[in-house]
Design a protein around this motif. Sequence first.
Motif, PDB file in Angstrom:
ATOM      1  N   ALA A 133       9.247  -0.559   7.624  1.00  0.00           N
ATOM      2  CA  ALA A 133      10.091  -1.239   8.676  1.00  0.00           C
ATOM      3  C   ALA A 133       9.388  -1.397   9.966  1.00  0.00           C
ATOM      4  N   LEU A 134       8.496  -0.450  10.571  1.00  0.00           N
ATOM      5  CA  LEU A 134       7.946  -0.446  11.743  1.00  0.00           C
ATOM      6  C   LEU A 134       6.632  -1.477  11.876  1.00  0.00           C
ATOM      7  N   SER A 135       6.125  -1.411  10.505  1.00  0.00           N
ATOM      8  CA  SER A 135       4.757  -2.145  10.327  1.00  0.00           C
ATOM      9  C   SER A 135       4.892  -3.107   9.175  1.00  0.00           C
ATOM     10  N   PRO A 136       5.678  -4.084   9.329  1.00  0.00           N
ATOM     11  CA  PRO A 136       6.095  -4.817   8.237  1.00  0.00           C
ATOM     12  C   PRO A 136       4.857  -5.732   7.783  1.00  0.00           C
ATOM     13  N   GLY A 137       4.693  -5.993   6.719  1.00  0.00           N
ATOM     14  CA  GLY A 137       3.762  -6.926   6.193  1.00  0.00           C
ATOM     15  C   GLY A 137       2.350  -6.215   6.342  1.00  0.00           C
ATOM     16  N   ALA A 138       2.224  -4.951   6.128  1.00  0.00           N
ATOM     17  CA  ALA A 138       0.675  -4.218   6.346  1.00  0.00           C
ATOM     18  C   ALA A 138       0.181  -4.200   4.882  1.00  0.00           C
ATOM     19  N   ASP A 139      -1.095  -4.658   5.009  1.00  0.00           N
ATOM     20  CA  ASP A 139      -1.873  -4.727   3.780  1.00  0.00           C
ATOM     21  C   ASP A 139      -2.433  -3.321   3.188  1.00  0.00           C
ATOM     22  N   SER A 140      -2.551  -2.568   4.326  1.00  0.00           N
ATOM     23  CA  SER A 140      -3.336  -1.406   3.902  1.00  0.00           C
ATOM     24  C   SER A 140      -2.370  -0.304   4.931  1.00  0.00           C
ATOM     25  N   LEU A 141      -2.578   1.092   4.740  1.00  0.00           N
ATOM     26  CA  LEU A 141      -1.684   1.919   5.242  1.00  0.00           C
ATOM     27  C   LEU A 141      -2.238   1.658   6.745  1.00  0.00           C
ATOM     28  N   PRO A 173       0.767  -1.136  -0.002  1.00  0.00           N
ATOM     29  CA  PRO A 173      -0.043   0.011   0.048  1.00  0.00           C
ATOM     30  C   PRO A 173       0.891   1.296   0.052  1.00  0.00           C
ATOM     31  N   TRP A 174       2.195   1.041   0.083  1.00  0.00           N
ATOM     32  CA  TRP A 174       2.964   2.209   0.311  1.00  0.00           C
ATOM     33  C   TRP A 174       3.151   3.098  -1.018  1.00  0.00           C
ATOM     34  N   SER A 175       3.078   2.560  -2.178  1.00  0.00           N
ATOM     35  CA  SER A 175       3.265   3.449  -3.346  1.00  0.00           C
ATOM     36  C   SER A 175       2.274   4.605  -3.335  1.00  0.00           C
ATOM     37  N   ARG A 176       1.204   4.427  -2.998  1.00  0.00           N
ATOM     38  CA  ARG A 176       0.141   5.606  -3.108  1.00  0.00           C
ATOM     39  C   ARG A 176       0.604   6.663  -2.104  1.00  0.00           C
ATOM     40  N   LEU A 177       1.230   6.280  -1.072  1.00  0.00           N
ATOM     41  CA  LEU A 177       1.679   7.244  -0.023  1.00  0.00           C
ATOM     42  C   LEU A 177       2.763   7.954  -0.643  1.00  0.00           C
ATOM     43  N   ALA A 178       3.681   7.249  -1.828  1.00  0.00           N
ATOM     44  CA  ALA A 178       4.694   7.846  -2.068  1.00  0.00           C
ATOM     45  C   ALA A 178       4.635   8.779  -3.171  1.00  0.00           C
ATOM     46  N   TRP A 179       3.541   8.615  -3.864  1.00  0.00           N
ATOM     47  CA  TRP A 179       3.040   9.605  -4.933  1.00  0.00           C
ATOM     48  C   TRP A 179       2.431  10.981  -4.076  1.00  0.00           C
ATOM     49  N   ALA A 180       1.680  10.588  -3.104  1.00  0.00           N
ATOM     50  CA  ALA A 180       0.986  11.725  -2.389  1.00  0.00           C
ATOM     51  C   ALA A 180       2.520  12.718  -1.640  1.00  0.00           C
ATOM     52  N   VAL A 181       3.335  11.954  -1.160  1.00  0.00           N
ATOM     53  CA  VAL A 181       4.513  12.784  -0.820  1.00  0.00           C
ATOM     54  C   VAL A 181       4.848  13.550  -2.102  1.00  0.00           C
ATOM     55  N   GLY A 187       3.127  16.639   3.780  1.00  0.00           N
ATOM     56  CA  GLY A 187       3.672  15.925   2.748  1.00  0.00           C
ATOM     57  C   GLY A 187       4.959  15.494   3.218  1.00  0.00           C
ATOM     58  N   ILE A 188       5.689  16.248   4.032  1.00  0.00           N
ATOM     59  CA  ILE A 188       7.008  15.721   4.742  1.00  0.00           C
ATOM     60  C   ILE A 188       6.499  14.764   5.777  1.00  0.00           C
ATOM     61  N   TRP A 189       5.570  15.118   6.557  1.00  0.00           N
ATOM     62  CA  TRP A 189       5.199  14.227   7.700  1.00  0.00           C
ATOM     63  C   TRP A 189       5.009  12.843   7.028  1.00  0.00           C
ATOM     64  N   LEU A 190       4.129  12.669   5.842  1.00  0.00           N
ATOM     65  CA  LEU A 190       3.683  11.617   5.156  1.00  0.00           C
ATOM     66  C   LEU A 190       5.232  10.787   4.698  1.00  0.00           C
TER      67      LEU A 190
END
Lengths: 167, 438, 376
Positions: free
Chosen positions: C328-336, C274-282, C316-319
Motif C-alpha cells: 500500500a505504501l510502495s505501490p508498484g514495487a518491482d522488488s522488495l 515481489p511480496w509472495s516471497r516475503l509472505a513465505w518468509a513470514v 518474522g512478525i516485523w516482516l
Amino acid sequence: MAAEKKVMALFENDTRAASAIEGLAGSPWKLEQVHSPIPSSKILSALKVKKSRVGYFTLAGGIIGFLSGISLAMYSGIQWNLVTSGKPVIAFIPFLIVGFEFTVLFAVFGNVLGFLLQTNLPEFRSLQVYDERCSGEHFGILATCPEGQENNLVAFFQEKGGEAKLI
Amino acid sequence: MPAMTYAQVEETVLKTLRPASLKYWAVVSLLFVGILIGAGCWAYQIAIGIGVGGHNIPVVWGTYLINFVFWVGIAHSGTLISAILYLFRAGWRNPIARAAETMTVFAVCIAGLFPFIHLGRVWMVYYMLPYPNERNLWPNFQSPLVFDVVAISTYLTVSSLFWYTGMLPDLATVRDRASGLRKKIYQIVSLGWTGRHEQWRHYTRAYLFFAALATPLVISVHSVVSWDFALGIIPGWHSTIFAPYFVAGAIHSGLAMVLTLMIPLRRIFRYEAIITEDILDNIAKTIIFTGLIVGYAYMVEYFLAWYSHNIVEQESFRWRAFGDYSLQFWIMVICNSVVPLLFFFRKVRRSIPWLFSISILINIGMWFERFVIIIGGAAHDFMPNAWGLYSPSLIEYAILLGSFSLFFFLFLLFVKHLPSISMTELKEGIHQGGGHGR
Amino acid sequence: MNRILPALVIIGLGAFLFQVSGQHPEKAWQAYLVNFILWSAVAQGGLLFSVVLHVTKARWGRPLQGLAESFAAFFPISFVLFLLLFLGRTFVFPWLGGDLHGKDAWLTIPFLFSRDTAGLLILYGLGFVYLYQGLKLKRSQNDKSESGQEALQSRMTVIGVLYIMAYALVLSLLAFDLVMSADPQWISTLFAPYAFVKAFYVGLGALIVVAAIVHLRHGEASSLNPSHFHDLGKLFFGFCMLWADFFYCQFIVIWYGNIPEETSYIIQRTMTLPWSRLAWAVFILSFVIPFIVLLNKQVKTKPRFMISLCSLVFVGIWLEHFLLLGPALSPGADSLPMGMTDVLITLGFLGLMAMAVRFALARFPELLPVQKQEVK
C-alpha cells in the motif's frame, strides 16, 4: 520355584507407602504391584518408573491421520476432476482443515490404543489379588515372599505403618 | 478446596447413585414424553416431507440449523472446562469437570442429530460419507458442509473417548462399593481397573494428551461450524471474524448451560461443599469475558459494515437492528452482551437466583443470536425482490422441545447412574492442592 | 550497554533523516510506521501479560509480572512517536487526498489523530495507573503491612480489567486507522483481533527475551527457575498457534468467497512477486519454525535458545507488518523496497525499547525478579 505367598499391605498415606517401597527394594522380597486411588508422584518416583510410551502411539496416530486426511481429500477431488465454484481441484487451503481433523481423530485413536496396550486393559484377573479399599483411601502394596517368610514380611509392613494381610 | 477426606468425597458422590425416588422417575418420564413428541414429529416430517417445516426460499436454513449450532456451542465449554482449564492447571475446574464433559458428549450427540433432521430424505444420509461406490462419487472435501461432517464426528468420538477414559478410576471406585449385578456391570465397564502404578503412569500421560488434543479440536470444530456461513458470500455471513466470534459465543452459551445444570445439581445432591460458590463465581467471571468478546464482535461488525460503504452490507445490518426481526436482534444484544455485565458486581455473582436467571437469559440470547445470523442472513441478501421472511412451524417447535427434553433426559440418567463428580480428581486436589501429578 | 543503546538510537535517527531527505522519503516513513506499530505492540502486549495474570489470580508467573510491567516505560516514547507520525502523513496515509466514496467521515487527518491520541492516552494512562498500583503493592509487601493490600489488589484488578478492554478497543482502532486504511477499499472484520493477538504474541516473545537476559545476567540470584520458562514457553507456543489460526481464519474466508474487492489485498501480498516471497518468509519464521521447535519440552527451559527463537519470531512478525503495509505504501514495487536504512531504523527503535526497559528496571528495582542482597 517354591510356593510363594502374597501379602497385601495397606497404607493411609503415600509417604509411608513410598518409604515401604524403598525398603522393599533392598529386601529379599519381591514387589508385585502398587495400587493407589490417585496417581501419586511420590510413589511413582520411589518406583523409579520410566516415562510412559503412550505418546509415541499418539504421535504415530497423528501423522497417519494427517496423511490420510489429505490423501482422502486429494483422491476424492481427483475423481471428480472438475473445477467447482472456481476452486482448483487440489487445493491445500481447505484440505488443511480435513487433514487437521483427521490428525486429531487418529491421534486420539493412537492415544487410546497406546493406553490400552500399555496398561493391558481390560483385564480382570488381577481383581482376585486386590483389596477394594485401594480405590478408596488406601494405598496398597502387593509383595511376594517364599513360603515361611510371610510373618517377616507382614512385620516389615507393619513397622512401616501399614496393615498387612495374607492373600 | 474444602478440607474433606477421601471418605467424605466418596460418600457424598456415591450417595447420589443410590436408587432414585419417585419424583426423579416422574421427571424422567415427563422428559421422555417430550422426546416422544419430538421424535414423533420428526417421523411425521420424514413421512410427509421437509415442507412441514417453516423454511422455504429464500430462508432455506431454519431452526434445525439454529439448534445444530446452538447444541454444538453448548458442547464447547464442557471441553473448555475439562481440557483447557486442565492445561492451565486451574484447580477450580475439578469438581465440575465430569459433569461438564458429560454435557459435552450429550450436546454433541444432539447436535449431530440435526443435520439428519434437516435433511428431507434422511435415508440418503450415507451419501455424506466417503465410501467407494460404482458411480465413483465422493463428498466434496472443499465444502464447509463436509468439513462439518468430519469435524463433528471427530468431536463426538474424541469427547466420548475422553469422557470414558477419564471415568475409569471412578468406575472402579463405584464397582468396589457395589454388590451383585451392579458390581458385575461396573466391573465390565471399568475394564478391570485396579489403580496399579503402571495403569496410573499411562493414564496420566494419556489424559494429558487428550487435553492437549481436545483444545485445538474445540477451537477448530466451532470455527468449522462458523465457516458453514462465513465461506458463503451472503452479506452478514461473509465475515472473517466469524470463527473466533462463534468460538467465544459457544463458550459463552456453554458456560451459561453449566450454571443452569450445576445450580440445581448441587442443591439436589447436596454438593454445596464441593461445588462451592467460589467455583460458580469463577464461571460467572469467565462469562463476563466471553460476553465482552461477543459484544466486541457485534460492534466491529457494525462499524465495518458502515466503514465499507457497501450498500448491501449496510442494508443487511440496518435491517437486522430495525427490520422485521429487530425484536430477536435486541433480545440477542441485551441478553448476550449487556446482561452478563451484571456479573461485574460481586453480589450478583454470589447470588444463586441471579446466577441461575442470568444463565437462562444468556442461553435464550445465544439461541436468538443464531436466529439473527442464520435467518437474518438468508432472508435479506443481495436482491430485494428475493427477500422473504420465515417463521418456524409447530413441527419445528416440537423438535426443538424434543431436543431439550433429550438433553435433560440423558443428563438426568447420567447423574443417577454414573458418578457426576470426579472423585479421583477431587482426591488429588485434596492430596496436593492441584491437578494430576505429572 | 550504557553507550551501545543510545548509539543505536542515534544511528537509527540518522538513518531515518538520511532517507527522509533523500529521493525516497516514503521508505523512511514506511519503516517508521512498521516499527512504531510493532514496538508499541511489544509494550502493550507485554504489559497485558502482567495484567492478565493479575486479573485471573494466577500465581505461576509472579516473578515475571514485574518484568512485564517494565515494558510500560515505552508508552510515553510510543505516544510521542505517534504524534510525530503527523509529520509523515502524506506518506503514511495513502488515502490522503483521494476520493474515499463516503469514508471521508472517518478517514480525515484531524479526526484520525484526535481519536487515536485519545485512545492511546486512555490505554497508556490505564497502564501507568496499573503500574503505579503494582509498585505500591510490591512496596507494601516489602514492608510486610497487610492493611490495604487487599484493597490495592482489587483496585489493580479493576484497572486491569479496564486495561484489557482498552487494549482490545484501542489496538483495534490503531489497526483500522494505521494499517487497514492503507488499503481503503478493503475490510476484514478479523483484522483488529488479529492485530491484538499478534501484539500479545510479540509481547510474550519480548518478555521471554528480557527474562532470559535477566536470568543469565543474575544467575543464582534470580527468582526465575526453569518452570517459569517452561510455562512461559508453553504460553508462547499457544499464541504461536493462535496467531496462525487467526491468520488462517482470514485467509480461508477471503479465499473461499473469492470476492474481488477482498481478494486483491491477499493476492497482492501472498501470490504476486515481489511480496509472495516475503509472505513465505513470514509464515516460516513466525509459525513453522517455532511450532516444530517448541513441540520439544526441554527447549523451552534453555534461555539462550529461547532468545534466538524469539528473535526469529520477532523478525518474522516485523516482516509481516512490512508485508501488510508495503504494497500500500510502495505501490508498484518491482522488488522488495527494503534496504539497509530499514535495518538501521529498526535498530534505532530497538535501542529506544531497550533503554526504556532498562530505565524502568533500574529506577524500580522491585520489578526485577532478583533476590535482594540484604538479609531480612
